[in-house]
Write a protein that holds these residues in place. Structure first.
Motif, PDB file in Angstrom:
ATOM      1  N   ASN A 281      14.259  31.643   8.731  1.00 32.18           N
ATOM      2  CA  ASN A 281      12.892  31.386   9.215  1.00 32.18           C
ATOM      3  C   ASN A 281      11.891  32.242   8.469  1.00 32.18           C
ATOM      4  O   ASN A 281      10.812  31.774   8.068  1.00 32.18           O
ATOM      5  CB  ASN A 281      12.787  31.701  10.716  1.00 32.18           C
ATOM      6  N   ALA A 282      12.226  33.515   8.297  1.00 34.12           N
ATOM      7  CA  ALA A 282      11.321  34.432   7.613  1.00 34.12           C
ATOM      8  C   ALA A 282      11.080  33.997   6.170  1.00 34.12           C
ATOM      9  O   ALA A 282       9.948  34.046   5.670  1.00 34.12           O
ATOM     10  CB  ALA A 282      11.892  35.850   7.655  1.00 34.12           C
ATOM     11  N   MET A 283      12.141  33.549   5.504  1.00 36.83           N
ATOM     12  CA  MET A 283      12.007  33.066   4.126  1.00 36.83           C
ATOM     13  C   MET A 283      11.013  31.902   4.040  1.00 36.83           C
ATOM     14  O   MET A 283      10.229  31.779   3.100  1.00 36.83           O
ATOM     15  CB  MET A 283      13.362  32.592   3.597  1.00 36.83           C
ATOM     16  N   LEU A 284      11.055  31.037   5.057  1.00 40.35           N
ATOM     17  CA  LEU A 284      10.273  29.799   5.041  1.00 40.35           C
ATOM     18  C   LEU A 284       8.842  29.958   5.552  1.00 40.35           C
ATOM     19  O   LEU A 284       7.952  29.189   5.166  1.00 40.35           O
ATOM     20  CB  LEU A 284      10.974  28.746   5.910  1.00 40.35           C
ATOM     21  N   LEU A 285       8.615  30.902   6.449  1.00 37.37           N
ATOM     22  CA  LEU A 285       7.354  30.936   7.201  1.00 37.37           C
ATOM     23  C   LEU A 285       6.100  30.979   6.325  1.00 37.37           C
ATOM     24  O   LEU A 285       5.154  30.206   6.566  1.00 37.37           O
ATOM     25  CB  LEU A 285       7.371  32.099   8.201  1.00 37.37           C
ATOM     26  N   PRO A 286       6.026  31.836   5.285  1.00 38.40           N
ATOM     27  CA  PRO A 286       4.799  31.839   4.473  1.00 38.40           C
ATOM     28  C   PRO A 286       4.536  30.499   3.772  1.00 38.40           C
ATOM     29  O   PRO A 286       3.409  29.980   3.798  1.00 38.40           O
ATOM     30  CB  PRO A 286       5.037  32.962   3.461  1.00 38.40           C
ATOM     31  N   ALA A 287       5.571  29.927   3.144  1.00 38.88           N
ATOM     32  CA  ALA A 287       5.386  28.681   2.389  1.00 38.88           C
ATOM     33  C   ALA A 287       5.046  27.502   3.305  1.00 38.88           C
ATOM     34  O   ALA A 287       4.159  26.694   2.993  1.00 38.88           O
ATOM     35  CB  ALA A 287       6.653  28.366   1.583  1.00 38.88           C
ATOM     36  N   VAL A 288       5.736  27.408   4.437  1.00 34.35           N
ATOM     37  CA  VAL A 288       5.467  26.305   5.367  1.00 34.35           C
ATOM     38  C   VAL A 288       4.079  26.454   5.992  1.00 34.35           C
ATOM     39  O   VAL A 288       3.362  25.463   6.184  1.00 34.35           O
ATOM     40  CB  VAL A 288       6.559  26.229   6.456  1.00 34.35           C
ATOM     41  N   THR A 289       3.682  27.682   6.285  1.00 31.58           N
ATOM     42  CA  THR A 289       2.340  27.909   6.848  1.00 31.58           C
ATOM     43  C   THR A 289       1.272  27.495   5.846  1.00 31.58           C
ATOM     44  O   THR A 289       0.304  26.804   6.199  1.00 31.58           O
ATOM     45  CB  THR A 289       2.165  29.389   7.252  1.00 31.58           C
ATOM     46  N   ALA A 290       1.436  27.882   4.587  1.00 31.41           N
ATOM     47  CA  ALA A 290       0.467  27.503   3.543  1.00 31.41           C
ATOM     48  C   ALA A 290       0.388  25.980   3.412  1.00 31.41           C
ATOM     49  O   ALA A 290      -0.708  25.409   3.275  1.00 31.41           O
ATOM     50  CB  ALA A 290       0.865  28.133   2.213  1.00 31.41           C
ATOM     51  N   TYR A 291       1.550  25.312   3.492  1.00 36.72           N
ATOM     52  CA  TYR A 291       1.588  23.854   3.408  1.00 36.72           C
ATOM     53  C   TYR A 291       0.885  23.203   4.596  1.00 36.72           C
ATOM     54  O   TYR A 291       0.210  22.169   4.458  1.00 36.72           O
ATOM     55  CB  TYR A 291       3.054  23.394   3.347  1.00 36.72           C
ATOM     56  N   VAL A 379      11.777  19.194  -0.236  1.00 35.74           N
ATOM     57  CA  VAL A 379      12.534  19.687  -1.389  1.00 35.74           C
ATOM     58  C   VAL A 379      11.669  20.672  -2.186  1.00 35.74           C
ATOM     59  O   VAL A 379      12.154  21.742  -2.605  1.00 35.74           O
ATOM     60  CB  VAL A 379      12.999  18.517  -2.292  1.00 35.74           C
ATOM     61  N   ALA A 380      10.391  20.353  -2.368  1.00 36.31           N
ATOM     62  CA  ALA A 380       9.492  21.221  -3.122  1.00 36.31           C
ATOM     63  C   ALA A 380       9.335  22.580  -2.437  1.00 36.31           C
ATOM     64  O   ALA A 380       9.321  23.631  -3.092  1.00 36.31           O
ATOM     65  CB  ALA A 380       8.129  20.552  -3.297  1.00 36.31           C
ATOM     66  N   ILE A 381       9.228  22.574  -1.093  1.00 40.10           N
ATOM     67  CA  ILE A 381       9.107  23.855  -0.359  1.00 40.10           C
ATOM     68  C   ILE A 381      10.404  24.651  -0.476  1.00 40.10           C
ATOM     69  O   ILE A 381      10.377  25.875  -0.699  1.00 40.10           O
ATOM     70  CB  ILE A 381       8.743  23.615   1.127  1.00 40.10           C
ATOM     71  N   TYR A 382      11.543  23.971  -0.362  1.00 42.25           N
ATOM     72  CA  TYR A 382      12.821  24.666  -0.542  1.00 42.25           C
ATOM     73  C   TYR A 382      12.860  25.359  -1.914  1.00 42.25           C
ATOM     74  O   TYR A 382      13.311  26.500  -2.039  1.00 42.25           O
ATOM     75  CB  TYR A 382      13.994  23.673  -0.450  1.00 42.25           C
ATOM     76  N   ARG A 383      12.409  24.658  -2.942  1.00 40.25           N
ATOM     77  CA  ARG A 383      12.467  25.224  -4.297  1.00 40.25           C
ATOM     78  C   ARG A 383      11.548  26.435  -4.437  1.00 40.25           C
ATOM     79  O   ARG A 383      11.824  27.346  -5.235  1.00 40.25           O
ATOM     80  CB  ARG A 383      12.132  24.157  -5.329  1.00 40.25           C
TER      81      ARG A 383
END
Length: 386
Positions: A281-291, A379-383
């Motif tokens: 979750n921590a890895m994802l939170l900044p990128a998903v929030t920006a998206y 997929v783009a967010i994962y990358r």
């Protein structure tokens, strides 16, 4: 705002020493022979014995199943299921972080009704009454003590199965922050960011409502100012208490408003690469929030203010800029690794990233996000995480 059906534990005891109420709770749910579901660490640290002795003093003898594992699997819960099927237990007590509590939820239901965990996974909504469950969290993170959700990995195809329904809501919860005082910094960080993610996602969810909003904002106001403190100083009782209550409120919030894209994308990372749930979750939170901000700018700005990084007078864009800066800074300070730093091989990641995106969409959680992604966007967010 959508209509919300609020589901909560029937009884909750909150505060230092709340564990002393356990015998009363056992009797209140009609129990006399409990099965304590926990893990080896809780036994090693003496917390399991602490719970057993409280019960013993009240004349209640309990047996123990301590073979639960972090990120529970279909096989790791089966020993507990078999104990319930072959014993005369009338109540299950869960002690530990989210993994023992999630395990106990499945054990309390499958022990009574049988089958495999896949029989209970979403989109089925499970409403059968399993054995009464009393949840005692020892980490400020999952909020599992007050959610109608459990997540169990099916090892056969590396898929985290989301199981949902009132069957998985604990009958009672005991929230005693003193049980979290010995949690190490890494676990404190991972579970703390998990709780923060729950609160943020509940607040921006398409299923948000006034009730869940009030819990989510309160949770953020408790977690935001205290997460760094407990990471650096685990013995700070006031900060531990704030985090534990914040985690419970965040659990109540997302239980009634659902999680969104971060959680949808987080589960496959855990299933394929064994990244702890809070850490993914921590890895994802900044990128998903920006998206997601463009679709819910005002809501995310509210989050920034509740967490305490934006001032009441900051305009929406300023508040959201501060929110993104804070999420990046938080990950840096709490030493959240990239996938590469965690040890995932690029070839392994590339081989499954499309499948991960498909599993994320299939979970349903991305559909609650303010901005609903296509598979290619996931997929783009994962990358980006690489």
């Amino acid at each position: 705002m959508s209509i919300q059906s609020i589901v909560l534990p029937r009884m909750m005891q909150i505060g230092s020493g709340a564990c002393e109420k356990l015998p009363e709770f056992v009797r209140a749910v009609g129990g006399s022979k409990p099965l304590l579901v926990t893990d080896k660490m809780m036994v090693q640290l003496g917390y399991a014995e602490q719970v057993l002795s409280v019960l013993r003093e009240a004349g209640i003898e309990a047996d123990v199943y301590d073979d639960t594992v972090p990120e529970p699997t279909a096989s790791s819960i089966m020993g507990g299921v078999v104990m319930v099927q072959n014993g005369s237990y009338d109540v299950v007590i869960a002690l530990g972080g989210g993994s023992p509590i999630d395990s106990a939820k499945a054990i309390a239901v499958m022990g009574k009704f049988g089958g495999t965990i896949r029989d209970y996974c979403f989109p089925r909504l499970v409403s059968e009454k399993g054995l009464p469950l009393i949840a005692i969290p020892t980490t400020a993170g999952t909020g599992s003590e007050c959610t109608k959700v459990t997540v169990i990995t099916d090892e056969a195809n590396s898929e985290k199965l989301l199981c949902v329904g009132t069957a998985f809501m604990p009958t009672a919860a005991i929230i005693d922050y003193t049980l979290s005082l010995s949690v190490p910094p890494r676990t404190t960080a991972d579970t703390g960011i998990d709780a923060l993610t729950h609160a943020i996602e509940a607040y921006v969810s398409r299923k948000a409502g006034l009730y869940s909003d009030s819990q989510a904002l309160a949770a953020m106001s408790l977690i935001g100012p205290n997460l760094r403190t407990v990471y650096h100083d685990g013995g700070n009782r006031a900060a531990r208490e704030a985090m534990m209550l914040g985690s419970t409120l965040a659990g109540i919030a997302f239980n009634n408003a659902s999680v969104a894209l971060v959680h949808g994308m987080s589960r496959p990372i855990g299933a394929f690469f064994h990244v702890p749930h809070g850490l993914s979750n921590a890895m994802l939170l900044p990128a998903v929030t920006a998206y997601s901000i463009p679709a819910a700018a005002e809501r995310y700005a509210d989050c920034a203010r509740a967490i305490g990084v934006a001032a009441a007078g900051d305009d929406t864009d300023t508040a959201n800029g501060k929110l993104l800066d804070e999420l990046v800074a938080l990950n840096r300070e709490l030493k959240v690794p990239t996938l590469a730093e965690f040890g995932v091989q690029k070839a392994d990641f590339d081989a499954v990233v499309e499948t991960m995106a498909e599993q994320a969409l299939a979970s349903g959680s991305p559909g609650n996000n303010p901005r609903i992604p296509a598979k290619e966007e996931i997929v783009a967010i994962y990358r980006e995480l690489w």
